[in-house]
Motif scaffolding. Structure first.
Motif, PDB file in Angstrom:
ATOM      1  N   ALA A  47      34.208  30.541 -12.263  1.00  0.00           N
ATOM      2  CA  ALA A  47      34.667  29.626 -11.225  1.00  0.00           C
ATOM      3  C   ALA A  47      34.090  30.011  -9.858  1.00  0.00           C
ATOM      4  N   ALA A  48      34.086  31.293  -9.543  1.00  0.00           N
ATOM      5  CA  ALA A  48      33.524  31.748  -8.267  1.00  0.00           C
ATOM      6  C   ALA A  48      32.027  31.458  -8.206  1.00  0.00           C
ATOM      7  N   THR A  49      31.330  31.683  -9.304  1.00  0.00           N
ATOM      8  CA  THR A  49      29.900  31.400  -9.369  1.00  0.00           C
ATOM      9  C   THR A  49      29.641  29.911  -9.159  1.00  0.00           C
ATOM     10  N   ASN A  50      30.427  29.070  -9.813  1.00  0.00           N
ATOM     11  CA  ASN A  50      30.261  27.615  -9.669  1.00  0.00           C
ATOM     12  C   ASN A  50      30.508  27.155  -8.236  1.00  0.00           C
ATOM     13  N   ARG A  51      31.402  27.846  -7.533  1.00  0.00           N
ATOM     14  CA  ARG A  51      31.691  27.514  -6.127  1.00  0.00           C
ATOM     15  C   ARG A  51      30.731  28.225  -5.169  1.00  0.00           C
ATOM     16  N   GLN A  52      29.782  28.967  -5.733  1.00  0.00           N
ATOM     17  CA  GLN A  52      28.802  29.748  -4.974  1.00  0.00           C
ATOM     18  C   GLN A  52      29.484  30.760  -4.063  1.00  0.00           C
ATOM     19  N   GLU A  53      30.547  31.375  -4.588  1.00  0.00           N
ATOM     20  CA  GLU A  53      31.274  32.433  -3.890  1.00  0.00           C
ATOM     21  C   GLU A  53      30.878  33.778  -4.481  1.00  0.00           C
ATOM     22  N   SER A  54      31.173  34.830  -3.769  1.00  0.00           N
ATOM     23  CA  SER A  54      30.892  36.161  -4.299  1.00  0.00           C
ATOM     24  C   SER A  54      31.828  36.441  -5.479  1.00  0.00           C
ATOM     25  N   SER A  55      31.388  37.334  -6.318  1.00  0.00           N
ATOM     26  CA  SER A  55      32.161  37.661  -7.516  1.00  0.00           C
ATOM     27  C   SER A  55      33.498  38.306  -7.154  1.00  0.00           C
ATOM     28  N   PRO A  56      34.555  37.900  -7.847  1.00  0.00           N
ATOM     29  CA  PRO A  56      35.864  38.506  -7.586  1.00  0.00           C
ATOM     30  C   PRO A  56      36.057  39.858  -8.279  1.00  0.00           C
ATOM     31  N   VAL A  57      35.028  40.333  -8.977  1.00  0.00           N
ATOM     32  CA  VAL A  57      35.121  41.623  -9.674  1.00  0.00           C
ATOM     33  C   VAL A  57      33.992  42.537  -9.211  1.00  0.00           C
ATOM     34  N   THR A  58      34.214  43.814  -9.350  1.00  0.00           N
ATOM     35  CA  THR A  58      33.229  44.816  -8.945  1.00  0.00           C
ATOM     36  C   THR A  58      32.094  44.903  -9.969  1.00  0.00           C
ATOM     37  N   PRO A  59      30.965  45.484  -9.582  1.00  0.00           N
ATOM     38  CA  PRO A  59      29.881  45.690 -10.555  1.00  0.00           C
ATOM     39  C   PRO A  59      30.326  46.524 -11.763  1.00  0.00           C
ATOM     40  N   ASP A  60      31.160  47.539 -11.543  1.00  0.00           N
ATOM     41  CA  ASP A  60      31.654  48.353 -12.666  1.00  0.00           C
ATOM     42  C   ASP A  60      32.521  47.521 -13.603  1.00  0.00           C
ATOM     43  N   CYS A  61      33.298  46.613 -13.045  1.00  0.00           N
ATOM     44  CA  CYS A  61      34.128  45.732 -13.859  1.00  0.00           C
ATOM     45  C   CYS A  61      33.239  44.774 -14.655  1.00  0.00           C
ATOM     46  N   LYS A  62      32.206  44.227 -14.010  1.00  0.00           N
ATOM     47  CA  LYS A  62      31.273  43.334 -14.725  1.00  0.00           C
ATOM     48  C   LYS A  62      30.654  44.059 -15.918  1.00  0.00           C
ATOM     49  N   LEU A  63      30.295  45.316 -15.715  1.00  0.00           N
ATOM     50  CA  LEU A  63      29.710  46.102 -16.800  1.00  0.00           C
ATOM     51  C   LEU A  63      30.715  46.290 -17.928  1.00  0.00           C
ATOM     52  N   GLN A  64      31.965  46.609 -17.585  1.00  0.00           N
ATOM     53  CA  GLN A  64      32.992  46.766 -18.610  1.00  0.00           C
ATOM     54  C   GLN A  64      33.192  45.449 -19.364  1.00  0.00           C
ATOM     55  N   MET A  65      33.220  44.337 -18.638  1.00  0.00           N
ATOM     56  CA  MET A  65      33.385  43.032 -19.273  1.00  0.00           C
ATOM     57  C   MET A  65      32.226  42.740 -20.215  1.00  0.00           C
TER      58      MET A  65
END
Length: 128
Positions: A47-65
């Motif tokens: 949703a944040a990406t579609n709204r062209q907003e910054s990610s609501p999660v940290t890079p470490d969280c993205k990696l875990q996901m």
């Protein structure tokens, strides 16, 4: 509130891992288990990406996901998106021999033959 909410069956993001702050902030209302917390965070990121907003999660969280989803999809223990297995059950059995693990790639290979409800779920996975 009385009693303890029992977690859903199946794997999910670790509640005390790199995604803890994002889970507490964005997905506190979602039960732990069966990838429900992971799907919640994924929806928030999309949703944040579609709204062209910054990610609501940290890079470490993205990696875990990413690790969580890759492992879950490869092992067949996790749906790529909620409702995927139910919507694609017939197509999985028909075209993929009921295989687990590489089902998304298998269905992508026969995308023109998929039932509409399964095709829609594949669109949700952002495969096409």
């Amino acid at each position: 509130m009385t009693g303890t909410v029992k977690p859903a069956e199946g794997p999910d993001l670790k509640p005390d891992g790199p995604c803890k702050a994002a889970l507490d902030r964005l997905c506190a209302h979602v039960r732990q288990g069966s990838g429900q917390k992971a799907h919640c965070l994924r929806q928030k990121v999309v949703a944040a990406t579609n709204r062209q907003e910054s990610s609501p999660v940290t890079p470490d969280c993205k990696l875990q996901m990413a690790k969580f989803f890759i492992h879950g999809l490869q092992s067949g223990s996790l749906e790529p998106v909620s409702g995927f297995n139910a919507a694609c059950k017939d197509d999985i059995e028909k075209y993929c021999g009921g295989k687990k693990g590489r089902v998304v790639q298998c269905l992508k290979n026969v995308s023109s033959k998929l039932q509409p409800r399964c095709f829609y779920q594949m669109m949700e996975v952002r495969i096409f």
